[in-house]
Design an enzyme around this catalytic site. Structure first.
Site, PDB file in Angstrom:
ATOM      1  CE  LYS A 203     -25.104  33.402  34.931  1.00 21.18           C
ATOM      2  NZ  LYS A 203     -26.301  34.234  34.943  1.00 21.18           N
ATOM      3  NE  ARG A 213     -22.485  40.610  34.424  1.00 21.28           N
ATOM      4  CZ  ARG A 213     -21.475  40.109  35.134  1.00 21.28           C
ATOM      5  NH1 ARG A 213     -20.450  40.879  35.450  1.00 21.28           N
ATOM      6  NH2 ARG A 213     -21.496  38.845  35.524  1.00 21.28           N
ATOM      7  CD  GLU A 243     -23.800  24.908  41.774  1.00 16.25           C
ATOM      8  OE1 GLU A 243     -25.020  24.661  41.853  1.00 16.25           O
ATOM      9  OE2 GLU A 243     -23.248  25.796  42.440  1.00 16.25           O
ATOM     10  CE  LYS A 258     -25.336  33.171  30.977  1.00 17.72           C
ATOM     11  NZ  LYS A 258     -26.278  33.898  31.796  1.00 17.72           N
TER      12      LYS A 258
HETATM   13  C1  PBG Z   1     -27.975  37.203  34.953  1.00 17.20           C
HETATM   14  C2  PBG Z   1     -27.764  36.776  33.557  1.00 17.20           C
HETATM   15  C3  PBG Z   1     -26.614  37.044  32.832  1.00 17.20           C
HETATM   16  C4  PBG Z   1     -26.785  36.497  31.594  1.00 17.20           C
HETATM   17  C5  PBG Z   1     -28.030  35.888  31.547  1.00 17.20           C
HETATM   18  N1  PBG Z   1     -28.628  36.060  32.792  1.00 17.20           N
HETATM   19  C6  PBG Z   1     -25.434  37.846  33.184  1.00 17.20           C
HETATM   20  C7  PBG Z   1     -24.779  37.652  34.480  1.00 17.20           C
HETATM   21  O1  PBG Z   1     -24.839  36.577  35.079  1.00 17.20           O
HETATM   22  O2  PBG Z   1     -24.180  38.619  34.923  1.00 17.20           O
HETATM   23  C8  PBG Z   1     -25.744  36.598  30.524  1.00 17.20           C
HETATM   24  C9  PBG Z   1     -26.140  36.289  29.170  1.00 17.20           C
HETATM   25  C10 PBG Z   1     -25.213  36.810  28.146  1.00 17.20           C
HETATM   26  O3  PBG Z   1     -24.091  37.311  28.410  1.00 17.20           O
HETATM   27  O4  PBG Z   1     -25.604  36.737  26.978  1.00 17.20           O
HETATM   28  N2  PBG Z   1     -29.013  36.661  35.640  1.00 17.20           N
END
Ligand code: PBG
Length: 334
Positions: A203, A213, A243, A258
């Site tokens: 990620k 967000r 990772e 991701k």
């Molecule tokens: C945070 C989280 C994020 C997303 C899923 N879980 C955002 C971040 O890491 O700031 C993003 C998913 C998306 O943008 O669709 N735990």
């Protein structure tokens, strides 16, 4: 030397097989179906509430009763699972207390979903950002640095609450070191040996998460702070594989890459390096790009959605999280 053995044109004409619909269908290398799709969705308190996400066209935050209606539709179309993300409106705190409440919003949504639609998979997000007043995924020290081991102690309680409510998979998206193993041990100790872990392993600290967000209300609170002290540097592929290797060793059931399209190389590398099924997340910013470009008349939303999902499958993803899961399932059913 597969390719060297081909006689050159005009003996070889790749367009022969492409010229007939049955042949194109017959030699198709990649299949995409609703059973590969996971629908990420935002849930909030209350009843009868559908609150659109301004920066994410076509996506709504839903109260549990409304979520059940949409989830039934998703299940009816064969969508594999729903991935729940809570919108916490009134209880954001420095220590994210609401994250571990066994009767909190997410556990209640899980119970309602499993009761109404037992065959639809339910995946929960294990991370603190929807719950923290500062918008970070973990607890912070006085200088705002995100604390690793202290955060894990909260994450294992959050994951256990989700498992107790009946979540099929818990999906840690926080990128703390060591959380997969700690969560696995905590789940097993609490009698949740069959709860699976979908690890957000590769990620990245991406700017494509903007609309998400906004949706969970962490953008404002995060302000100018970033997540680059815990999420991966977008420049790093080898580190992403490290990772993954750690998460495999710690007991992950599935790995995730991701964001999606800008990181297709990682989907392929993770697929080739490990024998666990790989999921990929077409994140909010990617989805917003499709929708806004379509609204501007530049792209055909439906065709580009299906093409992007097919690309994930071609790269080696088993499962795809996309805000377009229900739309795609409907298109695939035609
Ligand atoms: C945070 C989280 C994020 C997303 C899923 N879980 C955002 C971040 O890491 O700031 C993003 C998913 C998306 O943008 O669709 N735990």
């Amino acid at each position: 030397m597969l390719h060297a053995a081909q006689p050159p044109w005009p003996a070889t004409r790749l367009r022969r097989l492409r010229s007939r619909a049955f042949a194109r269908a017959m030699i198709r290398e990649t299949a995409l179906s609703a059973s590969h799709l996971i629908w990420p969705t935002f849930v909030l308190e209350g009843e009868g509430r559908t609150v659109p996400v301004g920066t994410l066209p076509g996506v709504e935050r839903l109260s549990i009763d409304r979520l059940l209606v949409r989830a039934e539709q998703a299940a009816g179309l064969g969508v594999a699972a729903v991935a729940l993300f809570p919108v916490i409106e009134s209880e954001k705190t420095v220590h994210a207390e609401a994250a571990t409440d066994p009767d909190g919003l997410v556990p209640r949504a899980v119970r309602a979903l499993k009761q109404a639609l037992p065959d639809l998979g339910v995946i929960t997000d294990v991370a603190l950002d929807p719950y923290t007043s500062h918008g970070q995924d973990g607890l912070i020290d006085q200088r705002g640095y995100v604390l690793n081991d202290e955060t894990i102690a909260v994450l294992i309680r959050q994951a256990t609450a989700h498992a107790a409510a009946g979540a099929d998979f818990v999906a840690p998206s926080d990128m703390m070191d060591g959380r997969i193993g700690a969560i696995r041990r905590a789940l097993d100790a609490a009698g949740h040996g069959m709860t699976a872990i979908l690890a957000y392993s590769a990620k990245y600290a991406s700017s494509f998460y903007g609309p998400f967000r906004d949706a969970v209300g962490s953008a404002k609170n995060l302000g100018a702070s970033s997540k680059e002290t815990y999420q991966l540097d977008p420049a790093n592929a080898v580190e992403g594989l490290r990772e993954c290797a750690l998460d495999v060793a710690e007991g992950a059931d599935m790995l995730m890459v991701k964001p999606g399209l800008p990181y297709l190389d990682m989907v392929l590398r993770v697929r080739e390096a490990f024998d666990l099924p790989v999921a990929v997340y077409q994140v909010s910013g990617e989805y917003a790009m499709l929708r806004t470009a379509a609204a501007a008349g530049a792209l055909d939303y439906e065709r580009c959605l299906i093409e992007s999902l097919l690309a994930f499958r071609r790269a080696g993803a088993s499962a795809i999280l996309t805000y377009g899961a229900i739309d795609a399932a409907r298109l695939l059913a035609r």
